[in-house]
Write a protein that holds these residues in place. Structure first.
Motif, short mmCIF file in Angstrom:
data_model
loop_
_atom_site.label_atom_id
_atom_site.label_comp_id
_atom_site.label_asym_id
_atom_site.label_seq_id
_atom_site.Cartn_x
_atom_site.Cartn_y
_atom_site.Cartn_z
N HIS A 182 64.28 2.47 -53.69
CA HIS A 182 65.16 2.79 -52.56
C HIS A 182 64.54 3.78 -51.58
O HIS A 182 64.85 3.75 -50.39
CB HIS A 182 66.49 3.36 -53.06
CG HIS A 182 67.47 2.32 -53.48
ND1 HIS A 182 67.52 1.84 -54.76
CD2 HIS A 182 68.43 1.68 -52.80
CE1 HIS A 182 68.48 0.94 -54.85
NE2 HIS A 182 69.04 0.82 -53.67
N ILE A 183 63.71 4.67 -52.07
CA ILE A 183 63.19 5.74 -51.20
C ILE A 183 61.77 5.47 -50.67
O ILE A 183 61.23 6.28 -49.93
CB ILE A 183 63.23 7.11 -51.90
CG1 ILE A 183 62.26 7.15 -53.09
CG2 ILE A 183 64.63 7.47 -52.31
CD1 ILE A 183 61.96 8.54 -53.59
N GLN A 184 61.15 4.37 -51.05
CA GLN A 184 59.75 4.11 -50.74
C GLN A 184 59.42 4.08 -49.25
O GLN A 184 58.39 4.59 -48.85
CB GLN A 184 59.29 2.80 -51.38
CG GLN A 184 58.98 2.94 -52.84
CD GLN A 184 57.96 4.03 -53.15
OE1 GLN A 184 56.98 4.21 -52.45
NE2 GLN A 184 58.22 4.78 -54.20
N SER A 185 60.24 3.45 -48.45
CA SER A 185 59.88 3.34 -47.03
C SER A 185 61.04 3.72 -46.14
O SER A 185 62.21 3.54 -46.49
CB SER A 185 59.41 1.92 -46.71
OG SER A 185 60.46 1.01 -46.91
N GLY A 186 60.70 4.29 -45.01
CA GLY A 186 61.72 4.70 -44.05
C GLY A 186 62.43 5.97 -44.47
O GLY A 186 61.95 6.73 -45.29
N VAL A 187 63.60 6.17 -43.88
CA VAL A 187 64.40 7.37 -44.12
C VAL A 187 65.53 7.02 -45.09
O VAL A 187 66.22 6.02 -44.91
CB VAL A 187 64.99 7.90 -42.80
CG1 VAL A 187 65.89 9.09 -43.05
CG2 VAL A 187 63.87 8.27 -41.83
N THR A 188 65.69 7.86 -46.11
CA THR A 188 66.74 7.67 -47.09
C THR A 188 67.46 8.98 -47.34
O THR A 188 66.83 10.00 -47.60
CB THR A 188 66.18 7.15 -48.44
OG1 THR A 188 65.41 5.98 -48.20
CG2 THR A 188 67.30 6.84 -49.41
N LEU A 189 68.79 8.94 -47.24
CA LEU A 189 69.62 10.09 -47.58
C LEU A 189 70.31 9.77 -48.90
O LEU A 189 70.98 8.75 -49.04
CB LEU A 189 70.68 10.35 -46.50
CG LEU A 189 71.64 11.51 -46.79
CD1 LEU A 189 70.89 12.85 -46.70
CD2 LEU A 189 72.81 11.49 -45.83
N LEU A 211 78.34 7.34 -42.29
CA LEU A 211 76.99 7.36 -41.74
C LEU A 211 76.20 6.12 -42.13
O LEU A 211 75.41 5.61 -41.35
CB LEU A 211 76.24 8.61 -42.20
CG LEU A 211 76.52 9.89 -41.43
CD1 LEU A 211 75.84 11.07 -42.12
CD2 LEU A 211 76.08 9.79 -40.00
N ALA A 212 76.41 5.64 -43.34
CA ALA A 212 75.72 4.44 -43.81
C ALA A 212 76.03 3.27 -42.89
O ALA A 212 75.14 2.50 -42.53
CB ALA A 212 76.11 4.11 -45.24
N ASP A 213 77.28 3.14 -42.50
CA ASP A 213 77.66 2.07 -41.57
C ASP A 213 77.08 2.30 -40.18
O ASP A 213 76.55 1.40 -39.55
CB ASP A 213 79.19 1.96 -41.47
CG ASP A 213 79.83 1.40 -42.72
OD1 ASP A 213 79.13 0.71 -43.50
OD2 ASP A 213 81.02 1.66 -42.94
N GLU A 214 77.19 3.54 -39.73
CA GLU A 214 76.76 3.89 -38.38
C GLU A 214 75.24 3.79 -38.19
O GLU A 214 74.77 3.42 -37.12
CB GLU A 214 77.20 5.34 -38.10
CG GLU A 214 77.47 5.63 -36.66
CD GLU A 214 78.05 7.03 -36.50
OE1 GLU A 214 77.53 7.76 -35.63
OE2 GLU A 214 78.99 7.39 -37.24
N LEU A 215 74.48 4.12 -39.21
CA LEU A 215 73.02 4.17 -39.10
C LEU A 215 72.32 3.00 -39.78
O LEU A 215 71.13 3.06 -40.06
CB LEU A 215 72.50 5.50 -39.66
CG LEU A 215 73.00 6.75 -38.95
CD1 LEU A 215 72.55 8.00 -39.66
CD2 LEU A 215 72.55 6.76 -37.49
N ILE A 221 68.38 10.87 -37.58
CA ILE A 221 67.85 10.24 -36.37
C ILE A 221 66.52 10.87 -35.97
O ILE A 221 65.57 10.17 -35.61
CB ILE A 221 68.88 10.29 -35.23
CG1 ILE A 221 70.02 9.33 -35.56
CG2 ILE A 221 68.24 9.95 -33.89
CD1 ILE A 221 71.20 9.40 -34.60
N LYS A 222 66.42 12.19 -36.07
CA LYS A 222 65.17 12.87 -35.74
C LYS A 222 64.04 12.41 -36.68
O LYS A 222 62.93 12.12 -36.23
CB LYS A 222 65.36 14.38 -35.84
CG LYS A 222 64.12 15.16 -35.48
CD LYS A 222 64.37 16.65 -35.55
CE LYS A 222 63.11 17.40 -35.21
NZ LYS A 222 63.27 18.85 -35.32
N LEU A 223 64.34 12.33 -37.94
CA LEU A 223 63.34 11.93 -38.93
C LEU A 223 62.94 10.46 -38.76
O LEU A 223 61.78 10.09 -38.94
CB LEU A 223 63.89 12.15 -40.34
CG LEU A 223 62.90 12.20 -41.47
CD1 LEU A 223 61.83 13.26 -41.25
CD2 LEU A 223 63.63 12.47 -42.78
N ALA A 224 63.91 9.64 -38.36
CA ALA A 224 63.64 8.21 -38.16
C ALA A 224 62.87 7.96 -36.86
O ALA A 224 62.34 6.88 -36.66
CB ALA A 224 64.94 7.42 -38.15
#
Length: 101
Positions: free
Chosen positions: A9-16, A37-41, A96-99
């Motif tokens: 789940h955390i390998q690529s991109g941004v994960t919270l 946030l999951a829906d929004e982002l 968003i900043k991290l992405a």
């Protein structure tokens, strides 16, 4: 999310990752914020939940001593660790900043 699925789940991109427990009052407040946030982002970041009662090894691995604790990953690397309740606009801004969006 479980210890078996965590790395994928955390390998690529941004994960919270929301580390929570169903019996903890502040977790009950934080969870709907993370779900919204999951829906929004969607498409910009992955948002996941870890029940620390069921996943004690993950909680120990990341030194989670109080909940909710939010872990923010970028391409598999832990970049931020947030404790207690976090407001939606603050979390959204960090993600968003991290992405890079």
């Amino acid at each position: 999310m479980t210890k078996e699925t965590f790395q994928s789940h955390i390998q690529s991109g941004v994960t919270l990752v929301d580390s929570w427990a169903p019996w903890r009052g502040p977790c009950k407040v934080q969870l709907p914020i993370v779900e919204e946030l999951a829906d929004e982002l969607k498409g910009q970041a992955t948002l996941a939940k870890v029940n620390v009662d069921n996943e004690t090894e993950l909680a120990s691995q990341f030194g989670i001593r109080s909940i909710p604790t939010l872990l923010l990953f970028k391409d598999g690397k832990l970049v931020d660790k947030m404790f207690d309740l976090n407001q939606e606009h603050i979390l959204k801004k960090k993600i968003i900043k991290l992405a890079g969006n």
